[in-house]
Write a protein that holds these residues in place. Sequence first.
Motif, PDB file in Angstrom:
ATOM      1  N   ILE A  13       8.092-143.704 -10.330  1.00 15.94           N
ATOM      2  CA  ILE A  13       8.503-143.038 -11.570  1.00 15.94           C
ATOM      3  C   ILE A  13       9.040-141.652 -11.233  1.00 15.94           C
ATOM      4  CG2 ILE A  13       7.692-142.085 -13.755  1.00 15.94           C
ATOM      5  CD1 ILE A  13       5.759-144.411 -13.923  1.00 15.94           C
ATOM      6  N   TYR A  14      10.228-141.340 -11.789  1.00 14.16           N
ATOM      7  CA  TYR A  14      10.853-140.037 -11.619  1.00 14.16           C
ATOM      8  C   TYR A  14      11.162-139.448 -12.990  1.00 14.16           C
ATOM      9  CZ  TYR A  14      11.539-141.385  -6.770  1.00 14.16           C
ATOM     10  OH  TYR A  14      11.342-141.792  -5.483  1.00 14.16           O
ATOM     11  N   THR A  15      11.322-138.121 -13.030  1.00 12.09           N
ATOM     12  CA  THR A  15      11.639-137.419 -14.264  1.00 12.09           C
ATOM     13  C   THR A  15      13.115-137.040 -14.287  1.00 12.09           C
ATOM     14  OG1 THR A  15       9.415-136.498 -14.331  1.00 12.09           O
ATOM     15  CG2 THR A  15      11.065-135.411 -15.679  1.00 12.09           C
ATOM     16  N   VAL A  16      13.776-137.284 -15.413  1.00 14.30           N
ATOM     17  CA  VAL A  16      15.163-136.858 -15.598  1.00 14.30           C
ATOM     18  C   VAL A  16      15.124-135.380 -15.955  1.00 14.30           C
ATOM     19  CG1 VAL A  16      17.251-137.161 -16.975  1.00 14.30           C
ATOM     20  CG2 VAL A  16      15.868-139.151 -16.361  1.00 14.30           C
ATOM     21  N   PRO A  17      15.720-134.497 -15.105  1.00  7.38           N
ATOM     22  CA  PRO A  17      15.569-133.066 -15.331  1.00  7.38           C
ATOM     23  C   PRO A  17      16.434-132.485 -16.437  1.00  7.38           C
ATOM     24  CG  PRO A  17      16.855-133.458 -13.361  1.00  7.38           C
ATOM     25  CD  PRO A  17      16.424-134.809 -13.869  1.00  7.38           C
ATOM     26  N   GLY A  18      17.632-133.003 -16.639  1.00  5.34           N
ATOM     27  CA  GLY A  18      18.538-132.389 -17.611  1.00  5.34           C
ATOM     28  C   GLY A  18      19.149-133.416 -18.537  1.00  5.34           C
ATOM     29  N   SER A  19      20.130-132.969 -19.301  1.00  8.63           N
ATOM     30  CA  SER A  19      20.742-133.842 -20.307  1.00  8.63           C
ATOM     31  C   SER A  19      22.150-134.274 -19.915  1.00  8.63           C
ATOM     32  CB  SER A  19      20.766-133.136 -21.651  1.00  8.63           C
ATOM     33  OG  SER A  19      21.475-131.930 -21.540  1.00  8.63           O
ATOM     34  N   THR A  20      22.486-134.284 -18.612  1.00  9.14           N
ATOM     35  CA  THR A  20      23.836-134.648 -18.189  1.00  9.14           C
ATOM     36  C   THR A  20      24.118-136.135 -18.369  1.00  9.14           C
ATOM     37  OG1 THR A  20      23.097-134.961 -15.908  1.00  9.14           O
ATOM     38  CG2 THR A  20      23.991-132.792 -16.501  1.00  9.14           C
ATOM     39  N   LEU A  21      23.095-136.952 -18.535  1.00  9.77           N
ATOM     40  CA  LEU A  21      23.284-138.398 -18.677  1.00  9.77           C
ATOM     41  C   LEU A  21      23.080-138.885 -20.106  1.00  9.77           C
ATOM     42  CD1 LEU A  21      21.545-139.588 -15.428  1.00  9.77           C
ATOM     43  CD2 LEU A  21      23.974-139.618 -15.928  1.00  9.77           C
ATOM     44  N   GLU A  22      23.113-137.978 -21.086  1.00 12.22           N
ATOM     45  CA  GLU A  22      22.991-138.429 -22.473  1.00 12.22           C
ATOM     46  C   GLU A  22      24.189-139.275 -22.834  1.00 12.22           C
ATOM     47  OE1 GLU A  22      22.162-135.405 -25.327  1.00 12.22           O
ATOM     48  OE2 GLU A  22      20.282-134.881 -24.402  1.00 12.22           O
ATOM     49  N   PRO A  23      24.079-140.302 -23.606  1.00 13.91           N
ATOM     50  CA  PRO A  23      22.947-140.757 -24.408  1.00 13.91           C
ATOM     51  C   PRO A  23      21.999-141.704 -23.673  1.00 13.91           C
ATOM     52  CG  PRO A  23      24.825-142.090 -24.966  1.00 13.91           C
ATOM     53  CD  PRO A  23      25.278-141.096 -23.923  1.00 13.91           C
ATOM     54  N   ASP A  24      22.319-142.088 -22.413  1.00 16.96           N
ATOM     55  CA  ASP A  24      21.434-143.003 -21.686  1.00 16.96           C
ATOM     56  C   ASP A  24      20.051-142.399 -21.458  1.00 16.96           C
ATOM     57  OD1 ASP A  24      23.255-145.143 -21.353  1.00 16.96           O
ATOM     58  OD2 ASP A  24      24.240-144.023 -19.741  1.00 16.96           O
ATOM     59  N   PHE A  25      20.026-141.150 -21.014  1.00  9.47           N
ATOM     60  CA  PHE A  25      18.765-140.481 -20.730  1.00  9.47           C
ATOM     61  C   PHE A  25      18.748-139.120 -21.404  1.00  9.47           C
ATOM     62  CE2 PHE A  25      19.539-143.085 -16.918  1.00  9.47           C
ATOM     63  CZ  PHE A  25      18.458-143.928 -17.035  1.00  9.47           C
ATOM     64  N   LYS A  26      17.563-138.699 -21.777  1.00 12.43           N
ATOM     65  CA  LYS A  26      17.367-137.373 -22.344  1.00 12.43           C
ATOM     66  C   LYS A  26      16.498-136.574 -21.377  1.00 12.43           C
ATOM     67  CE  LYS A  26      17.729-138.852 -27.135  1.00 12.43           C
ATOM     68  NZ  LYS A  26      19.143-138.592 -27.188  1.00 12.43           N
ATOM     69  N   ALA A  27      16.587-135.265 -21.463  1.00  8.08           N
ATOM     70  CA  ALA A  27      15.760-134.411 -20.615  1.00  8.08           C
ATOM     71  C   ALA A  27      14.291-134.748 -20.846  1.00  8.08           C
ATOM     72  CB  ALA A  27      16.025-132.948 -20.922  1.00  8.08           C
ATOM     73  N   GLY A  28      13.551-134.938 -19.781  1.00  4.20           N
ATOM     74  CA  GLY A  28      12.132-135.256 -19.882  1.00  4.20           C
ATOM     75  C   GLY A  28      11.806-136.732 -19.826  1.00  4.20           C
ATOM     76  N   ASP A  29      12.824-137.608 -19.778  1.00  4.43           N
ATOM     77  CA  ASP A  29      12.548-139.042 -19.647  1.00  4.43           C
ATOM     78  C   ASP A  29      11.880-139.317 -18.303  1.00  4.43           C
ATOM     79  OD1 ASP A  29      13.529-139.836 -22.085  1.00  4.43           O
ATOM     80  OD2 ASP A  29      15.412-140.646 -21.307  1.00  4.43           O
ATOM     81  N   ARG A  30      10.848-140.143 -18.326  1.00  5.77           N
ATOM     82  CA  ARG A  30      10.232-140.628 -17.093  1.00  5.77           C
ATOM     83  C   ARG A  30      10.767-142.033 -16.895  1.00  5.77           C
ATOM     84  NH1 ARG A  30       8.550-135.824 -18.766  1.00  5.77           N
ATOM     85  NH2 ARG A  30       6.833-134.978 -17.595  1.00  5.77           N
ATOM     86  N   ARG A  40      31.770-144.127   8.971  1.00  2.00           N
ATOM     87  CA  ARG A  40      30.491-144.463   9.618  1.00  2.00           C
ATOM     88  C   ARG A  40      29.467-144.996   8.624  1.00  2.00           C
ATOM     89  NH1 ARG A  40      28.010-140.075  13.200  1.00  2.00           N
ATOM     90  NH2 ARG A  40      26.572-141.799  13.410  1.00  2.00           N
ATOM     91  N   HIS A  41      29.609-144.616   7.329  1.00  3.10           N
ATOM     92  CA  HIS A  41      28.658-145.013   6.302  1.00  3.10           C
ATOM     93  C   HIS A  41      29.416-145.506   5.080  1.00  3.10           C
ATOM     94  CE1 HIS A  41      25.560-142.821   8.531  1.00  3.10           C
ATOM     95  NE2 HIS A  41      26.415-141.821   8.608  1.00  3.10           N
ATOM     96  N   ASP A  42      28.738-146.315   4.261  1.00  2.00           N
ATOM     97  CA  ASP A  42      29.281-146.648   2.948  1.00  2.00           C
ATOM     98  C   ASP A  42      28.943-145.509   1.995  1.00  2.00           C
ATOM     99  OD1 ASP A  42      30.533-149.077   3.367  1.00  2.00           O
ATOM    100  OD2 ASP A  42      28.737-150.257   2.974  1.00  2.00           O
ATOM    101  N   TYR A  43      29.906-145.136   1.169  1.00  5.84           N
ATOM    102  CA  TYR A  43      29.713-144.101   0.164  1.00  5.84           C
ATOM    103  C   TYR A  43      29.943-144.709  -1.213  1.00  5.84           C
ATOM    104  CZ  TYR A  43      29.709-140.406   3.666  1.00  5.84           C
ATOM    105  OH  TYR A  43      29.385-139.594   4.721  1.00  5.84           O
ATOM    106  N   TYR A  44      29.325-144.100  -2.228  1.00  2.00           N
ATOM    107  CA  TYR A  44      29.499-144.508  -3.614  1.00  2.00           C
ATOM    108  C   TYR A  44      29.777-143.257  -4.428  1.00  2.00           C
ATOM    109  CZ  TYR A  44      27.457-148.816  -1.975  1.00  2.00           C
ATOM    110  OH  TYR A  44      27.220-149.965  -1.278  1.00  2.00           O
ATOM    111  N   HIS A  45      30.637-143.384  -5.434  1.00  2.00           N
ATOM    112  CA  HIS A  45      30.888-142.249  -6.314  1.00  2.00           C
ATOM    113  C   HIS A  45      29.950-142.367  -7.505  1.00  2.00           C
ATOM    114  CE1 HIS A  45      32.851-139.773  -9.398  1.00  2.00           C
ATOM    115  NE2 HIS A  45      33.045-138.981  -8.354  1.00  2.00           N
ATOM    116  N   ILE A  46      29.140-141.341  -7.696  1.00  2.00           N
ATOM    117  CA  ILE A  46      28.163-141.303  -8.774  1.00  2.00           C
ATOM    118  C   ILE A  46      28.614-140.255  -9.778  1.00  2.00           C
ATOM    119  CG2 ILE A  46      25.730-141.044  -9.368  1.00  2.00           C
ATOM    120  CD1 ILE A  46      26.369-143.328  -7.367  1.00  2.00           C
ATOM    121  N   HIS A  47      28.733-140.658 -11.051  1.00  2.00           N
ATOM    122  CA  HIS A  47      29.167-139.749 -12.118  1.00  2.00           C
ATOM    123  C   HIS A  47      28.271-138.525 -12.164  1.00  2.00           C
ATOM    124  CE1 HIS A  47      30.810-138.415 -15.885  1.00  2.00           C
ATOM    125  NE2 HIS A  47      29.594-138.354 -16.391  1.00  2.00           N
ATOM    126  N   SER A  48      28.869-137.364 -12.239  1.00  2.00           N
ATOM    127  CA  SER A  48      28.238-136.047 -12.328  1.00  2.00           C
ATOM    128  C   SER A  48      27.536-135.615 -11.041  1.00  2.00           C
ATOM    129  CB  SER A  48      27.269-135.940 -13.512  1.00  2.00           C
ATOM    130  OG  SER A  48      26.065-136.605 -13.255  1.00  2.00           O
TER     131      SER A  48
END
Length: 165
Positions: free
Chosen positions: A28-45, A118-126
């Motif tokens: 379980i991890y905590t979402v620190p900010g609101s950059t992923l709204e509406p999927d996640f809100k700040a404080g979501d575990r 040398r490695h696979d990379y992925y682009h992650i939004h934000s």
Amino acid sequence: MRSTLKFFCALAVAFLVMLTFRALVFTIYTVPGSTLEPDFKAGDRVMVNRWSYGLRTGGSGLFSYGRLCCQPVSKGDLIAIDDTAGNVLIGRCTALPGDTIQLQKRTIIVPGKQNCARHDYYHIHSIGLVREEQIIGRVALVVYNHTPGLPFWHGYDSRRLFLPR
């Protein structure tokens, strides 16, 4: 006396099983900010499935990086990433290795082993480009939400309990 010893042995075994499960299967991890709204809100575990892309092994010290039961990342997956500072970031995968993306007003190809990186990379939004070794796993569900800055007995949102992703 004997029943007390059995109780504490059973409690110790249950505790070790729980720690092993949490370290190897779900975390379980905590979402620190609101950059992923509406999927996640700040404080979501959020609960992260560590086996979704294969269990990470090695990476430092004696053993080199590898994955057991390796599975590919898909576009649109919500994933947890271990950044180089030891923080956990959560983001949505927007491009796979070999895909063409716009990055800082330039068109680039996401590096990958198939195009001589040398490695696979992925682009992650934000977040940006992330090495495959940094991916912890896929976000499975929002367990609960607790508003940051409030004491633990206040600030829970009953509408954000066990939301699947």
